[in-house]
Design a protein around this motif. Sequence first.
Motif, mmCIF file in Angstrom:
data_model
loop_
_atom_site.group_PDB
_atom_site.id
_atom_site.type_symbol
_atom_site.label_atom_id
_atom_site.label_comp_id
_atom_site.label_asym_id
_atom_site.label_seq_id
_atom_site.Cartn_x
_atom_site.Cartn_y
_atom_site.Cartn_z
ATOM 1 N N ILE A 102 14.250 3.306 2.837
ATOM 2 C CA ILE A 102 15.333 2.816 1.764
ATOM 3 C C ILE A 102 14.510 3.001 0.646
ATOM 4 C CG2 ILE A 102 16.887 1.212 0.749
ATOM 5 C CD1 ILE A 102 17.223 0.289 3.688
ATOM 6 N N THR A 103 13.397 2.219 0.008
ATOM 7 C CA THR A 103 12.787 2.371 -1.214
ATOM 8 C C THR A 103 12.464 3.852 -1.453
ATOM 9 O OG1 THR A 103 11.882 0.259 -0.955
ATOM 10 C CG2 THR A 103 10.832 1.644 -2.500
ATOM 11 N N MET A 104 11.964 4.737 -0.688
ATOM 12 C CA MET A 104 11.464 6.045 -0.771
ATOM 13 C C MET A 104 12.822 6.888 -1.139
ATOM 14 S SD MET A 104 9.516 8.482 1.540
ATOM 15 C CE MET A 104 10.736 9.125 2.869
ATOM 16 N N ASN A 105 13.704 6.679 -0.207
ATOM 17 C CA ASN A 105 14.970 7.587 -0.463
ATOM 18 C C ASN A 105 15.671 7.263 -1.496
ATOM 19 O OD1 ASN A 105 14.574 8.920 1.933
ATOM 20 N ND2 ASN A 105 16.063 7.583 3.180
ATOM 21 N N GLU B 149 0.909 -1.142 -0.028
ATOM 22 C CA GLU B 149 0.103 -0.004 -0.003
ATOM 23 C C GLU B 149 0.841 1.219 0.000
ATOM 24 O OE1 GLU B 149 -4.108 -1.848 2.409
ATOM 25 O OE2 GLU B 149 -2.077 -1.089 3.533
ATOM 26 N N PHE B 150 1.929 1.196 0.685
ATOM 27 C CA PHE B 150 2.865 2.484 0.695
ATOM 28 C C PHE B 150 3.499 2.749 -0.588
ATOM 29 C CE2 PHE B 150 7.197 4.257 0.913
ATOM 30 C CZ PHE B 150 6.852 5.514 1.925
ATOM 31 N N ILE B 151 3.955 1.621 -1.362
ATOM 32 C CA ILE B 151 4.650 1.682 -2.549
ATOM 33 C C ILE B 151 3.717 2.107 -3.609
ATOM 34 C CG2 ILE B 151 5.986 0.294 -4.627
ATOM 35 C CD1 ILE B 151 7.264 0.677 -1.961
ATOM 36 N N LEU C 203 3.159 10.753 -2.843
ATOM 37 C CA LEU C 203 3.810 11.106 -1.825
ATOM 38 C C LEU C 203 4.939 12.101 -2.125
ATOM 39 C CD1 LEU C 203 4.523 11.460 1.569
ATOM 40 C CD2 LEU C 203 5.735 9.196 1.252
ATOM 41 N N LEU C 204 5.820 11.587 -3.053
ATOM 42 C CA LEU C 204 7.062 12.265 -3.444
ATOM 43 C C LEU C 204 6.707 13.560 -4.037
ATOM 44 C CD1 LEU C 204 9.374 9.313 -4.557
ATOM 45 C CD2 LEU C 204 9.508 10.790 -2.467
ATOM 46 N N GLU C 205 5.616 13.668 -4.875
ATOM 47 C CA GLU C 205 5.101 14.797 -5.677
ATOM 48 C C GLU C 205 4.225 15.525 -4.698
ATOM 49 O OE1 GLU C 205 6.261 15.837 -8.423
ATOM 50 O OE2 GLU C 205 7.415 13.924 -8.692
ATOM 51 N N LYS D 36 16.153 9.985 -4.885
ATOM 52 C CA LYS D 36 17.430 10.276 -5.272
ATOM 53 C C LYS D 36 17.343 9.982 -6.585
ATOM 54 C CE LYS D 36 21.648 11.781 -5.124
ATOM 55 N NZ LYS D 36 21.782 13.157 -4.967
ATOM 56 N N THR D 37 16.990 8.949 -7.247
ATOM 57 C CA THR D 37 16.764 8.630 -8.740
ATOM 58 C C THR D 37 16.194 9.574 -9.503
ATOM 59 O OG1 THR D 37 16.833 6.184 -8.233
ATOM 60 C CG2 THR D 37 16.205 6.729 -10.163
#
Length: 77
Positions: free
Chosen positions: A38-41, A5-7, A13-15, A45-46
């Motif tokens: 870790i996935t979010m960071n 659900e987070f993914i 979230l990032l936008e 960064k990507t």
Amino acid sequence: MTCTEFIAQLDDLLEERVSITLRADLEEHLRGCEHCVITMNTTRKTIEIYRSHELYELPNALRERLQKAILAKCKKC
């Protein structure tokens, strides 16, 4: 909230396109899930690298090893 659900909400979230309530739920999940942090960071960064159009020169030896590995993998397909 599960990691799946987070993914599913990560892009929004990032936008910054999530409601205050959903943001609170996502942040709560992050407090207890190092994998999603870790996935979010990494995703953030990507996106930053892609948007900045930075080009990174690979050392020749690394470039050659990478090319050989890709070609070897392709031959197996």
